[in-house]
Each structure stands twice: as structure tokens, then as C-alpha cells.
Write a protein that holds these residues in place. Structure first.
Motif: not given
Length: 455
Positions: A223-239
Motif C-alpha cells: 500500500a504505497q503513497p503513489f499509484p498502488s493496489c493491494t491484492w490477496t493471492p485469492e483475489g488475483l486468482a479470481r482476476f
């Protein structure tokens, strides 16, 4: 020197041809034997950097002739760095001119407002300029953040600014956290975001730029002060279940990453999902992710591994940091990485980002004087990339000297990279097959020895 060449770089003298020494014993001579039968690891995919907006704006401050000379040196085959595989962002990253995405119209699930107009001012001419010298340049891309309306916090960033850096406008309730999916986990968002990637691929093809691979998220744990987006591995798998088919029909590969944690289980969770794992062709690893490289290569030898972003320094471009970057390169290439990416190709003096973070670069531009200089890390990278060709394989070495990388190119030439960290000159005997090469490494130097076969 016949069919042997020796190039050395020190802090005060870069890229110097060095004569071999006469045979003879010295008490402090170290030795190194290259085992040509010990071919190991994957074929080298290539070396490169990242096309960032601030790279182009810095180069644009130079006279056209100087800018073209830089691009030729980096990209023209056989001239300089021989860059053959490079990275680019999907939308804004931390070295863009500011925040943007290709569609900031909230709720535009039909992507009717999708546009790469911003990139036509910066990234498109940057990449086209490189491809004029290297038409076969391979490109891959990853986003730093989805369009803000696709995120739970409706904001491009997820972190408050680092101490002493300018504000980014984030509210306390918008701050993200590692291990939490900040991309909205709903089917219509996944489907639209996969199509967003597809529109990006299509739009760049219309500009004559083919992108051969994508990764779904840069540093998905941060989670960064510039463009960023946190994901879980499960969320990434869904995408990836949606992203995979969208890329497959366009002939574009999908890698996992980029992964900035030394936790192989993050990758395993996605590979274990049968509807997502089948699309993963490789993995991008950077920063602390280097701790997972050896295990990934051991357990998944069929996956390509890219070192996706060399650690970036603090904008001072010091010689000592180039020594640290050699350690990084040696670690990644010894442990199964086939691609090695530098980060900022060019920056203005000071290396400052839009979000107030100074970083190193291969080239530094003085906007006021309209001049430029090559930094130490450029020459370090060139010591490998100029000589180690696509398709080369690493070979093992033995002896009393171990600060080394060795490769055999497809044409049979042998490339040996040597790092003398000592503050004094060191003599070294290098044995390659039947050939013994007697050399001297300058104090605190990088060296490349090349034996061309059949010359």
C-alpha cells in the motif's frame, strides 16, 4: 589478444579495454575454471529497463541528436547495452507525470471513455524511438493501480506520504493494507478490468507497438503513497480467470506478479487455482521477492522468472550502489532468472519523482545545461548485456575466486563477468576449456572477459 577481449570499469574510468598479462606465478593470484559442460538454468531472455514518463520528459530536454545517441547506445544491436526486453506501465506509475488511468469515468463498464491519449505524449514516442533501433524489442506491462473507481477506496494510492514528502490527498479511511483486496471483488469489475487490459494491448498495437506479456499488478502486497493496489493471492486468482482468456485471444502471455515478498506461497496459491494457474507462464520478482527466486526455480523449472525491477537507490547514483547492484544481478542470474530489468532509464538531475521520491537512473539529464551523463549502473548492466546474448546459458565455475557469472552464447563464445571488490589490484588466471587466460583486475572494478570460439 586474438580471440580474447577484456573490458573493465572502475569508478573513475568506464569501459576500458585491458591488456592481458604475461603468464607467471604471483603469490596473490586467484584462479577460476569455467566448466563448459555444466550448462545450468534457463536460456537468457534478455536485459532491459522500464519506459517511464519521466524518462521521456528528461530525454526530451536534450537536443535531438543527443537523445538519438542515447537511444542508439541502449537499443541498437551490437552497439552498446543491446537491450532486448523492457517493461512499461499500464497507466500511471510512481515515475509518471502524475496520476492518470485510461478511463477515470466512474461506472464506465463499457469502457466508452477508454483512451491512451496521455501516452501518445510520452510513452508511445519513447518506445517508438527505441524500436527504431531495435525492431525486435520485446515489451511487457503491468499496472500500478486500476482506474480509481474500480477500487474500494476510490483513490489511486493506498498509503500516506513518507515523512518529509508532499501530501497526496489520501484520507485516513482510504489507506490500504497488505493482505487485503482493494480491487472490488465483483464479477463485473473483473470482466471490465480484463477488457481494460485488452483495450490497452489493442491501442498500442495500433501505434505499431506489440506487448507480449502482462502481469496483473505491480507489488501487489504494498500500500504505497503513489499509484498502488493491494491484492490477496485469492483475489488475483479470481482476476486472472478473466485476464487469462482476454490475453490468450490476443496472443499475450500472463506472468504472476510483480512479487515483492520472499514468500513463495503467494505464487503457489494462484498456481493451485486450476482456472487461473493454467494461464501463468512466468513470474516477476523484485525487491524482497529475491528471497523466493531459488525456490520458485527449483519447484517450477518450467516457469520463466524475470527480475522485474532492479532496486532503485536514492538518486545519488553512487559507485558503491553499483557494487550492491552487482550482488543483485549475480543473485538473480545464479538462481534461475532469465530476464533482468533495470528501473529508470533516464531522469533529470536529482532523480525526483512526482511524489517526491529520488531514485537512480542509467542516464542523468541536466535540463538547464541540456547535457547528460551515463551513470555507473549503466556500465555495470552493459558489462552483462553487451556480451550475454539472448539464448545464452549460464555455466558453473570453480576455483579460489567466486565473485563471478559465466555464460555460453549460442555462437559458442564464452562470457565471464568478474567483480573485484578489493581496494587493490588482483591477478587472476581464468581457464576456459583448453584455454588459459592470464589477467589483472583493477582495484574495485567490474570486468568482462570474452573468449570467442573458432576465431
Amino acid at each position: 589478444m586474438g580471440n580474447v577481449s577484456w573490458v573493465t570499469t572502475t569508478e573513475s574510468a568506464a569501459w576500458q579495454t585491458r591488456a592481458l598479462r604475461e603468464p607467471g606465478w604471483r603469490w596473490d593470484t586467484v584462479d577460476l575454471a569455467v566448466d563448459l559442460k555444466s550448462v545450468t538454468g534457463p536460456a537468457i531472455a534478455g536485459f532491459g529497463g522500464c519506459f517511464n514518463e519521466l524518462g521521456w520528459t528528461s530525454l526530451s530536454a536534450l537536443a535531438e541528436g543527443d537523445r538519438e545517441a542515447i537511444l542508439k547506445e541502449m537499443f541498437a544491436p551490437g552497439v552498446g547495452a543491446n537491450f532486448s526486453v523492457c517493461r512499461m506501465p499500464v497507466g500511471a506509475n510512481d515515475f509518471s507525470r502524475g496520476w492518470y488511468s485510461y478511463d477515470e469515468h466512474a461506472g464506465d463498464f463499457g469502457l466508452e471513455h477508454f483512451s491512451i491519449a496521455n501516452d501518445k505524449e510520452t510513452l508511445v514516442p519513447f518506445i517508438q524511438g527505441a524500436k527504431r533501433y531495435s525492431p525486435d524489442l520485446e515489451l511487457w506491462a503491468s499496472p500500478w493501480s486500476p482506474p480509481s473507481w474500480m477500487k474500494r477506496n476510490r483513490f489511486y494510492a493506498e498509503g500516506e506520504p513518507y515523512a518529509g514528502l508532499p501530501p497526496n490527498g489520501i484520507k485516513p479511511e482510504q489507506v490500504g493494507h497488505e493482505g487485503v483486496d482493494f480491487f472490488i471483488q465483483e464479477p463485473k469489475y473483473f470482466k471490465t478490468y480484463a477488457e481494460y487490459f485488452g483495450r490497452f494491448i489493442d491501442a498500442y498495437r495500433e501505434q505499431g507497438i506489440a506487448i507480449g506479456m502482462v502481469m496483473p499488478q505491480n507489488e501487489f502486497n504494498s500500500a504505497q503513497p503513489f499509484p498502488s493496489c493491494t491484492w490477496t493471492p485469492e483475489g488475483l486468482a479470481r482476476f486472472v480467470r478473466e485476464l487469462g482468456p482476454a490475453m490468450e485471444k490476443r496472443g499475450v502471455d500472463v506472468f504472476f506478479g510483480t512479487m515483492e515478498r520472499g514468500n513463495q506461497a503467494l505464487l503457489e496459491a494462484v498456481l493451485a487455482d486450476p482456472d487461473a494457474g493454467r494461464f501463468i507462464r512466468g513470474v516477476g520478482v523484485q525487491w524482497a521477492g529475491k528471497g523466493a527466486v531459488a525456490g520458485i526455480h527449483r519447484d517450477h523449472p518450467g516457469l520463466k522468472i524475470y527480475q522485474s525491477e532492479q532496486e532503485c537507490g536514492n538518486g545519488s547514483n553512487e559507485w558503491s550502489y553499483a557494487g550492491y547492484c552487482w550482488d543483485l544481478m549475480r543473485h538473480y542470474l545464479r538462481n534461475g532468472a532469465s530476464g533482468y530489468m533495470y528501473w529508470n532509464i533516464s531522469l533529470e538531475q536529482g532523480g525526483m519523482s512526482h511524489w517526491g521520491w529520488a531514485q537512480n537512473s542509467l542516464v542523468t539529464v541536466d535540463r538547464a545545461a541540456k547535457t547528460y551523463r551515463w551513470n555507473h549502473e549503466y556500465y555495470l548492466l552493459k558489462h552483462a548485456s553487451h556480451f550475454v546474448a539472448r539464448g545464452a546459458r549460464r555455466v558453473e565455475t570453480s576455483g579460489t575466486f567466486d565473485d563471478v557469472l559465466a555464460f555460453v552464447n549460442l555462437d559458442g563464445s564464452v562470457v565471464v563477468l568478474l567483480r573485484n571488490e578489493s581496494a587493490r589490484e588482483r591477478t587472476i588466471d581464468v581457464t576456459i576449456g583448453e584455454r588459459k587466460i592470464y589477467g589483472t583486475m583493477a582495484a574495485d572494478s567490474f570486468n568482462t572477459v570474452v573468449l570467442r570460439r573458432g576465431v
